[in-house]
Design a protein around this motif. Structure first.
Motif, PDB file in Angstrom:
ATOM      1  N   ILE A  81       0.850  -1.195   0.000  1.00 40.52           N
ATOM      2  CA  ILE A  81       0.000   0.000   0.000  1.00 40.52           C
ATOM      3  C   ILE A  81       0.876   1.231   0.000  1.00 40.52           C
ATOM      4  CG2 ILE A  81      -1.798   1.326   1.183  1.00 40.52           C
ATOM      5  CD1 ILE A  81      -1.376  -2.164   2.348  1.00 40.52           C
ATOM      6  N   MET A  82       0.546   2.188  -0.838  1.00 44.90           N
ATOM      7  CA  MET A  82       1.145   3.516  -0.774  1.00 44.90           C
ATOM      8  C   MET A  82       0.098   4.471  -0.234  1.00 44.90           C
ATOM      9  SD  MET A  82       1.203   6.794  -2.016  1.00 44.90           S
ATOM     10  CE  MET A  82       0.152   6.653  -3.461  1.00 44.90           C
ATOM     11  N   PHE A  83       0.491   5.318   0.726  1.00 49.10           N
ATOM     12  CA  PHE A  83      -0.417   6.391   1.144  1.00 49.10           C
ATOM     13  C   PHE A  83       0.366   7.688   1.282  1.00 49.10           C
ATOM     14  CE2 PHE A  83       0.980   4.751   5.281  1.00 49.10           C
ATOM     15  CZ  PHE A  83       1.195   5.904   6.018  1.00 49.10           C
ATOM     16  N   CYS A  84      -0.343   8.796   1.084  1.00 47.40           N
ATOM     17  CA  CYS A  84       0.290  10.112   1.088  1.00 47.40           C
ATOM     18  C   CYS A  84       0.194  10.772   2.458  1.00 47.40           C
ATOM     19  CB  CYS A  84      -0.362  11.021   0.050  1.00 47.40           C
ATOM     20  SG  CYS A  84      -0.061  10.501  -1.656  1.00 47.40           S
ATOM     21  N   LEU A  85       1.299  11.340   2.879  1.00 48.72           N
ATOM     22  CA  LEU A  85       1.310  12.194   4.069  1.00 48.72           C
ATOM     23  C   LEU A  85       0.979  13.624   3.684  1.00 48.72           C
ATOM     24  CD1 LEU A  85       4.660  10.816   5.518  1.00 48.72           C
ATOM     25  CD2 LEU A  85       2.377  10.346   6.439  1.00 48.72           C
ATOM     26  N   SER A  86       1.165  13.960   2.412  1.00 49.49           N
ATOM     27  CA  SER A  86       1.107  15.351   1.950  1.00 49.49           C
ATOM     28  C   SER A  86      -0.238  15.750   1.357  1.00 49.49           C
ATOM     29  CB  SER A  86       2.201  15.577   0.902  1.00 49.49           C
ATOM     30  OG  SER A  86       2.054  14.659  -0.174  1.00 49.49           O
ATOM     31  N   LYS A  87      -1.274  14.929   1.556  1.00 54.22           N
ATOM     32  CA  LYS A  87      -2.612  15.326   1.120  1.00 54.22           C
ATOM     33  C   LYS A  87      -3.409  15.728   2.357  1.00 54.22           C
ATOM     34  CE  LYS A  87      -2.977  13.092  -3.391  1.00 54.22           C
ATOM     35  NZ  LYS A  87      -1.684  12.450  -3.603  1.00 54.22           N
ATOM     36  N   GLY A  88      -4.467  15.008   2.672  1.00 54.86           N
ATOM     37  CA  GLY A  88      -5.310  15.412   3.789  1.00 54.86           C
ATOM     38  C   GLY A  88      -4.612  15.396   5.130  1.00 54.86           C
ATOM     39  N   LEU A  89      -3.519  14.654   5.242  1.00 56.62           N
ATOM     40  CA  LEU A  89      -2.805  14.593   6.516  1.00 56.62           C
ATOM     41  C   LEU A  89      -1.895  15.794   6.730  1.00 56.62           C
ATOM     42  CD1 LEU A  89      -1.959  10.782   6.786  1.00 56.62           C
ATOM     43  CD2 LEU A  89      -3.991  12.025   7.548  1.00 56.62           C
ATOM     44  N   ILE A 126       5.328  12.265  11.059  1.00 54.18           N
ATOM     45  CA  ILE A 126       4.935  11.674  12.339  1.00 54.18           C
ATOM     46  C   ILE A 126       3.776  12.448  12.950  1.00 54.18           C
ATOM     47  CG2 ILE A 126       5.696  11.242  14.705  1.00 54.18           C
ATOM     48  CD1 ILE A 126       8.483  10.624  13.576  1.00 54.18           C
ATOM     49  N   VAL A 127       3.841  13.779  12.869  1.00 54.67           N
ATOM     50  CA  VAL A 127       2.731  14.606  13.363  1.00 54.67           C
ATOM     51  C   VAL A 127       1.460  14.288  12.576  1.00 54.67           C
ATOM     52  CG1 VAL A 127       1.881  16.964  13.681  1.00 54.67           C
ATOM     53  CG2 VAL A 127       4.285  16.437  14.132  1.00 54.67           C
ATOM     54  N   SER A 128       1.589  14.103  11.275  1.00 52.71           N
ATOM     55  CA  SER A 128       0.428  13.762  10.440  1.00 52.71           C
ATOM     56  C   SER A 128      -0.279  12.523  10.959  1.00 52.71           C
ATOM     57  CB  SER A 128       0.868  13.519   8.995  1.00 52.71           C
ATOM     58  OG  SER A 128       1.321  14.690   8.383  1.00 52.71           O
ATOM     59  N   LEU A 129       0.496  11.479  11.243  1.00 50.36           N
ATOM     60  CA  LEU A 129      -0.093  10.215  11.673  1.00 50.36           C
ATOM     61  C   LEU A 129      -0.605  10.265  13.104  1.00 50.36           C
ATOM     62  CD1 LEU A 129       2.385   7.665  10.043  1.00 50.36           C
ATOM     63  CD2 LEU A 129       0.101   8.309   9.261  1.00 50.36           C
ATOM     64  N   GLU A 130      -0.028  11.119  13.914  1.00 48.14           N
ATOM     65  CA  GLU A 130      -0.427  11.178  15.324  1.00 48.14           C
ATOM     66  C   GLU A 130      -1.536  12.193  15.594  1.00 48.14           C
ATOM     67  OE1 GLU A 130       3.225  11.873  17.420  1.00 48.14           O
ATOM     68  OE2 GLU A 130       3.733   9.726  17.482  1.00 48.14           O
TER      69      GLU A 130
END
Length: 343
Positions: free
Chosen positions: A195-203, A243-247
């Protein structure tokens, strides 16, 4: 003039917390696997999606193509949905970089029909390219951010396993899908080998995407990333924002879905415009211009002059994407402005 930018959720700006952690990030040379912040981000990402390992990459397109190159060999055929990003919007990289042949098939708003898939898988024949990979997309960009049902992904995955074909998921907005489906993202990731997911879109992170899979796959992908020029050095500076995006940023995606729904409902009430509210699930609003007297390109330009940025998405269609920090007040202003411009 206040600018409200609906062109994409890639235009989000980093939060103050992101800027702070980027400034203070511990770094090292990530090609030598010496960047502790990148390693921490990869560990967090893999755990969140329920996979063994993860790889930090500069962009979603690179992440997708690294996956294709890692799963396949030159001359393989890759089954793709005919409106998918990996097929239409990655500059022909499937052929030019990965050396594979695309086999596009239709879907029902991103959900693959099992019979269509079975028919597309090549049987053993000296004349045929071997089916080496199946690519899915969730949420589906060109189908208006539709979340593909988990049941459909499970069925597709079972067919792939029966035929010993891996599945790669372009999950650029997989957390939007999980938010809409009200499920843990692991329950979506379960039915894909990578799976690829973006950190730079909604996150909201300024740079970067993540590729996840089993440990053996990621080890191979790491070398492919280097081949593609994606090996970064003191990348912890940007990984810190991830990391901030995911947390901190996943929980607020529901806000983007609420503002998108408000925008879609408002647009559907304006004469000359049409939004299929049944397909408005996440943060993408597809608005059709059905009044022949309204020039779609001119409407986009007129809105730009009023501080509202959006983009065409085909003939007589405009795409609006909601994201941080667009709020309900921005939606009210946007609808009032559009009503003024078209009316």
């Amino acid at each position: 003039m206040n600018i409200i930018d609906f062109r994409s959720d890639t235009v989000t700006m980093p939060t103050e917390k992101m800027r702070e952690v980027m400034a203070g990030a511990l770094v090292g040379d990530d090609v030598y696997r010496e960047d502790p912040t990148v390693s921490a981000l990869e560990e967090i990402a893999a755990k969140r999606l329920g996979k063994e390992a993860a790889l930090f990459v500069p962009s979603g397109t690179m992440g997708n193509q690294i996956a294709v190159k890692t799963h396949t060999i030159a001359g393989h055929e890759v089954i793709v949905e005919n409106k998918s990003h990996i097929y239409n919007y990655e500059v022909g990289a499937l052929a030019s970089i990965c050396g594979v042949q695309a086999h596009p098939i239709s879907s029902d708003l991103g959900a693959i029909n099992p019979d269509t898939l079975r028919e597309a898988i090549r049987e053993e024949d000296i004349h045929y390219a071997e089916t080496g990979l199946i690519c899915l997309e969730n949420t589906h960009n060109q189908h208006g951010g539709m979340a593909v049902p988990i049941e459909n992904m499970k069925t597709v995955y079972e067919i792939a396993q029966e035929n010993q074909i891996p599945i790669h998921l372009d999950g650029a907005r997989i957390f939007n899908a999980a938010t809409y489906l009200k499920t843990d993202v692991k329950n979506i990731a379960e039915y894909a080998d990578s799976i690829m997911f973006c950190l730079s879109k909604g996150l909201g992170a300024p740079i970067g995407s993540i590729l996840v899979g089993d440990r053996e796959f990621i080890e191979k992908a790491r070398k492919v990333r280097k081949m593609f020029g994606g090996g970064m050095r003191q990348a912890g500076i940007i990984a810190a924002a991830g990391i901030v995006s995911l947390e901190e940023m996943i929980h607020r995606l529901e806000e983007d879905h609420i503002t998108a729904k408000a925008l879609g409902e408002g647009l559907s009430e304006i004469n000359g415009l049409k939004v299929d509210l049944k397909t408005l699930q996440t943060n993408i609003v597809m608005c059709d211009v059905i009044n022949p007297k309204i020039d779609t390109n001119q409407l986009v330009e007129d809105l730009r002059k009023e501080g509202i940025l959006c983009a065409t998405a085909g003939v007589n269609r405009i795409r609006f994407v909601t994201h941080y920090p667009i709020a309900v007040g921005d939606i009210d202003y946007t609808l009032g402005t559009i009503l003024k411009v078209v009316g």
